[in-house]
Design a protein around this motif. Structure first.
Motif, PDB file in Angstrom:
ATOM      1  N   ALA A 177       6.895   4.424   7.560  1.00 59.23           N
ATOM      2  CA  ALA A 177       6.025   4.608   6.396  1.00 59.23           C
ATOM      3  C   ALA A 177       5.123   5.834   6.546  1.00 59.23           C
ATOM      4  O   ALA A 177       4.570   6.329   5.569  1.00 59.23           O
ATOM      5  CB  ALA A 177       5.167   3.363   6.190  1.00 59.23           C
ATOM      6  N   ASN A 211       4.198  -2.057  -1.959  1.00 56.41           N
ATOM      7  CA  ASN A 211       5.626  -2.339  -2.039  1.00 56.41           C
ATOM      8  C   ASN A 211       6.299  -1.476  -3.113  1.00 56.41           C
ATOM      9  O   ASN A 211       7.492  -1.266  -3.106  1.00 56.41           O
ATOM     10  CB  ASN A 211       5.822  -3.834  -2.346  1.00 56.41           C
ATOM     11  N   SER A 230       2.464  -8.348   2.480  1.00 56.80           N
ATOM     12  CA  SER A 230       2.035  -7.428   3.550  1.00 56.80           C
ATOM     13  C   SER A 230       1.055  -6.399   3.012  1.00 56.80           C
ATOM     14  O   SER A 230       0.103  -6.017   3.679  1.00 56.80           O
ATOM     15  CB  SER A 230       3.195  -6.655   4.168  1.00 56.80           C
ATOM     16  N   GLN A 254       2.713  -1.951  12.368  1.00 55.87           N
ATOM     17  CA  GLN A 254       3.844  -2.012  11.455  1.00 55.87           C
ATOM     18  C   GLN A 254       4.072  -3.432  10.961  1.00 55.87           C
ATOM     19  O   GLN A 254       4.827  -3.633  10.030  1.00 55.87           O
ATOM     20  CB  GLN A 254       5.109  -1.450  12.088  1.00 55.87           C
ATOM     21  N   ARG A 255       3.430  -4.412  11.619  1.00 51.14           N
ATOM     22  CA  ARG A 255       3.604  -5.783  11.130  1.00 51.14           C
ATOM     23  C   ARG A 255       2.266  -6.318  10.662  1.00 51.14           C
ATOM     24  O   ARG A 255       1.584  -7.015  11.390  1.00 51.14           O
ATOM     25  CB  ARG A 255       4.151  -6.656  12.252  1.00 51.14           C
ATOM     26  N   GLU A 268       5.494  -0.451   6.750  1.00 56.42           N
ATOM     27  CA  GLU A 268       6.760  -0.720   7.435  1.00 56.42           C
ATOM     28  C   GLU A 268       7.119   0.447   8.363  1.00 56.42           C
ATOM     29  O   GLU A 268       6.531   1.531   8.253  1.00 56.42           O
ATOM     30  CB  GLU A 268       7.864  -0.948   6.398  1.00 56.42           C
ATOM     31  N   ARG A 306       4.145   2.363   2.706  1.00 58.15           N
ATOM     32  CA  ARG A 306       5.090   1.428   2.087  1.00 58.15           C
ATOM     33  C   ARG A 306       5.184   0.122   2.878  1.00 58.15           C
ATOM     34  O   ARG A 306       5.288   0.128   4.101  1.00 58.15           O
ATOM     35  CB  ARG A 306       6.480   2.062   2.005  1.00 58.15           C
ATOM     36  N   CYS A 307       5.081  -0.995   2.151  1.00 57.53           N
ATOM     37  CA  CYS A 307       5.200  -2.312   2.777  1.00 57.53           C
ATOM     38  C   CYS A 307       6.419  -3.003   2.183  1.00 57.53           C
ATOM     39  O   CYS A 307       6.780  -2.750   1.036  1.00 57.53           O
ATOM     40  CB  CYS A 307       3.973  -3.169   2.479  1.00 57.53           C
ATOM     41  N   THR A 308       7.024  -3.895   2.957  1.00 61.06           N
ATOM     42  CA  THR A 308       8.236  -4.548   2.454  1.00 61.06           C
ATOM     43  C   THR A 308       7.937  -5.620   1.411  1.00 61.06           C
ATOM     44  O   THR A 308       8.790  -5.938   0.597  1.00 61.06           O
ATOM     45  CB  THR A 308       9.032  -5.175   3.614  1.00 61.06           C
TER      46      THR A 308
END
Ligand SMILES: Nc1ncnc2c1ncn2[C@@H]1O[C@H](COP(=O)(O)OP(=O)(O)O)[C@@H](O)[C@H]1O
Ligand SMILES: [Mg+2]
Length: 285
Positions: A41, A216, A199, A171-172, A38, A193-195
């Motif tokens: 991150a 996450n 992801s 980031q996506r 994200e 870190r991913c949301t």
């Protein structure tokens, strides 16, 4: 300025420490790396770290693509090409690299080699892309976005043996930006870190979240922490080293000086890299 020893792109690259405080290094030669996570991150920070090693490696050349300009901007003087928020320029640069890749394969075939080696005349090229999505999903139209993605995929798929090392951050990490088939071509994958677990799985590979490895779970306050996975391996929790702006500026200035001195010496001792410059090509008429 007194010139000290330089690094080599054939050396493993130091990226930080693991849970036990042990150093973590990643061999980059003959490999590519995907960095996801994200915003905030620590993707660009890691990219800068890898580019710093490449800049100090006098046997490597740099090709930088950065839609934001400032993330990799400090390394401009060390790079063959620096592409800012200009999709046309990005496509021309990747096309040039594709031609270089084909020429290098012709060379290897002729000499009966299967991959580049330190004693070959041409140098590995590190292609660093910050925010792939800018070029593959934001700028331009559908046609040029697809063209960019296809070129990048070709470099990732075929570039390894000829020393083209693609390091890309996004980031996506959704499947429209990185199709699974493209993700699996990256030997190294780092998930900051991913949301969501989904992801995280898109970066690391399907099924890791279910087995307890999800980016996450990383705290949003722990920037630079992430899960690193190598082809066929297990994820590993890593905290990346961090270079502040002033550190990058110092390293970039030093690397640029080393490179100028090395080019001058090389000119008198051995021929230039036969691949020629990855310079900007004039726009098609
Ligand atoms: N390894 C790290 N250690 C400490 N702080 C970090 C680290 N990596 C990133 N940061 C902090 O997080 C901020 C955002 O990092 P950045 O790399 O720009 O994120 P991203 O590119 O993923 O959006 C940085 O400005 C820095 O302050
Ligand atoms: Mg960034």
């Amino acid at each position: 300025m007194p010139l000290g020893p330089a690094l080599s792109i054939y050396d493993p690259v130091f990226i930080g420490i693991d849970e036990f405080g042990h150093r973590v290094t990643v061999p980059l030669i003959y490999r590519n790396m995907l960095i996801g996570g994200e915003p905030g991150a620590g993707k660009s920070a890691l990219l800068n770290l890898l580019v710093a090693h490449a800049a100090l490696s006098l046997d490597a050349r740099l090709c930088l693509l950065d839609g934001k300009r400032v993330e990799l901007g400090q390394w401009r003087r060390c790079a063959d090409v620096f592409v800012g928020p200009d999709q046309g320029h990005a496509i021309r640069t990747l096309q040039r690299l594709q031609t270089m890749m084909d020429n290098r394969y012709a060379f290897l075939e002729w000499f009966g080699h299967r991959k580049v080696a330190p004693d070959h005349e041409f140098s590995p090229v590190v292609v660093a892309v910050d925010e792939i999505a800018y070029f593959s999903a934001t700028a331009g139209d559908k046609k040029t976005q697809e063209q960019f993605s296809a070129l990048l995929r070709d470099l990732v798929a075929r570039g390894r043996a000829v020393g083209i090392i693609v390091i890309a951050a996004t980031q996506r990490p959704s499947s429209d930006i990185i199709p699974t088939s493209l993700r699996d071509l990256f030997a190294w994958r780092f998930a900051g870190r991913c949301t969501t677990d989904v992801s995280s799985d898109i970066v690391l590979g399907h099924g890791w979240a279910n087995r307890g490895w999800s980016a996450n779970t990383i705290s949003p306050n722990n920037q630079g922490a992430g899960l690193l996975i190598a082809e066929g391996g297990m994820p590993q929790l890593v905290k990346t080293a961090y270079l502040a702006d002033a550190d990058c500026a110092r390293i970039a200035a030093y690397a640029a000086t080393l490179r100028t001195a090395a080019t001058r010496t090389r000119r008198t001792t051995r021929p230039a890299d036969p691949s020629g410059p990855v310079a900007d090509l004039p726009a098609a008429a």
